[in-house]
Design a protein around this motif. Sequence first.
Motif, mmCIF file in Angstrom:
data_model
loop_
_atom_site.group_PDB
_atom_site.id
_atom_site.type_symbol
_atom_site.label_atom_id
_atom_site.label_comp_id
_atom_site.label_asym_id
_atom_site.label_seq_id
_atom_site.Cartn_x
_atom_site.Cartn_y
_atom_site.Cartn_z
ATOM 1 N N VAL A 17 104.677 12.324 -9.156
ATOM 2 C CA VAL A 17 105.670 11.497 -9.853
ATOM 3 C C VAL A 17 107.055 11.690 -9.252
ATOM 4 C CG1 VAL A 17 106.799 11.110 -12.070
ATOM 5 C CG2 VAL A 17 104.338 11.523 -11.991
ATOM 6 N N VAL A 18 107.399 12.945 -8.958
ATOM 7 C CA VAL A 18 108.737 13.228 -8.409
ATOM 8 C C VAL A 18 108.888 12.572 -7.043
ATOM 9 C CG1 VAL A 18 110.279 15.042 -7.601
ATOM 10 C CG2 VAL A 18 108.952 15.363 -9.701
ATOM 11 N N LEU A 20 107.295 9.982 -5.881
ATOM 12 C CA LEU A 20 107.345 8.540 -6.053
ATOM 13 C C LEU A 20 108.729 8.080 -6.495
ATOM 14 C CD1 LEU A 20 105.817 5.864 -6.040
ATOM 15 C CD2 LEU A 20 105.154 6.315 -8.415
ATOM 16 N N LEU A 21 109.337 8.795 -7.416
ATOM 17 C CA LEU A 21 110.683 8.454 -7.885
ATOM 18 C C LEU A 21 111.709 8.555 -6.752
ATOM 19 C CD1 LEU A 21 110.730 10.152 -11.420
ATOM 20 C CD2 LEU A 21 110.550 7.704 -10.871
ATOM 21 N N LEU A 24 111.222 5.597 -4.452
ATOM 22 C CA LEU A 24 111.774 4.385 -5.052
ATOM 23 C C LEU A 24 113.301 4.375 -5.001
ATOM 24 C CD1 LEU A 24 109.436 3.941 -8.163
ATOM 25 C CD2 LEU A 24 109.510 2.529 -6.104
ATOM 26 N N ALA A 25 113.906 5.530 -5.264
ATOM 27 C CA ALA A 25 115.367 5.615 -5.237
ATOM 28 C C ALA A 25 115.911 5.350 -3.841
ATOM 29 C CB ALA A 25 115.819 6.986 -5.730
#
Length: 325
Positions: A17-18, A20-21, A24-25
């Motif tokens: 999750v980290v 992926l974030l 995306l950022a």
Amino acid sequence: MSRRGAAAPTRARGFGVVELLVALALGALLALTASVVLLASSASYLNQVEAARLNDSARYALDIIGRAVRQTIFANGVGAGADAPAGARPADSASVGGLDARSVSRGSDGIEAPLAGAVNGSDVLSLRYFGAGSGSGGDGSVINCAGFGVGAADSEAERGWSIFYVATDAGGEAELRCKYRGESSWGADAIVRGVDTFQVLYGIDTDEPADGAVNQYVNASTIDALDAALALDGADAAAKERDKNARTRWKRVVSIQIALLLHGARGSGPRGGTAQFDLFGKAYADAYGGADAGVRIDEARLPPAQRGRARRVLVTTITLRNRPA
């Protein structure tokens, strides 16, 4: 069969999750940066395109006005006194005239019925022609601002006209117009759209006797005030009018200075802040801006929809071809 000693299979592992974030950022940041660069490039391109268009439009308008001014009092073989052509006799009215901070209507007679509420104090410039050749269209050597020929006048009243003024079209956009008299009625055509203001100064010869050199540049109201101060001779109103025509300072105009401020499309201006435009220079605007509306335009005081646009000031000085009589 024994599989002892064989490598153990690895398990497939995806993004957390980290991670992926973070991805995306970073992607959003790159897209945002690209958008900013694209918008800046687009704004710069629009500004350059509008600047070029404004320069072309202003030069086109000034070319038309310049041609009209150079023809206004020109006549081949101008005589003196009673031998002069219609419009050039001492008692005839001046061929150059104007109004400050006014407009005119399309169908009115000349500039006799001025309209208040001019666009940002825009002026009116009125020019008359002796004409050349027979018939209403003449021989084509003298033309009005619409490009129609002007024939030689048989009387003072029959002289040709070119009148430049600013008015708004049906969509509320201000445009510089050319007004002229046709064979049966008056007409007016747009020369250039997107006009913030149109300003005129007149170079007059104040020497006695006149030597044909400009002594000062003044606006139309100043010339009218000088005429109003004349002590006219004559037994009746008609005689005094003839004396005024012979002595009017409008016949002392040697050159005309024209200034145009044009604007481009919305959003075509440079980013950040608003500008101030002094059409005849800062010194003139400082000295006469309070009395001569329109010679200084502060973009911050314009309606919001008119701000943030590309703008161009073009100024030219045109000398009359014949010395005024």
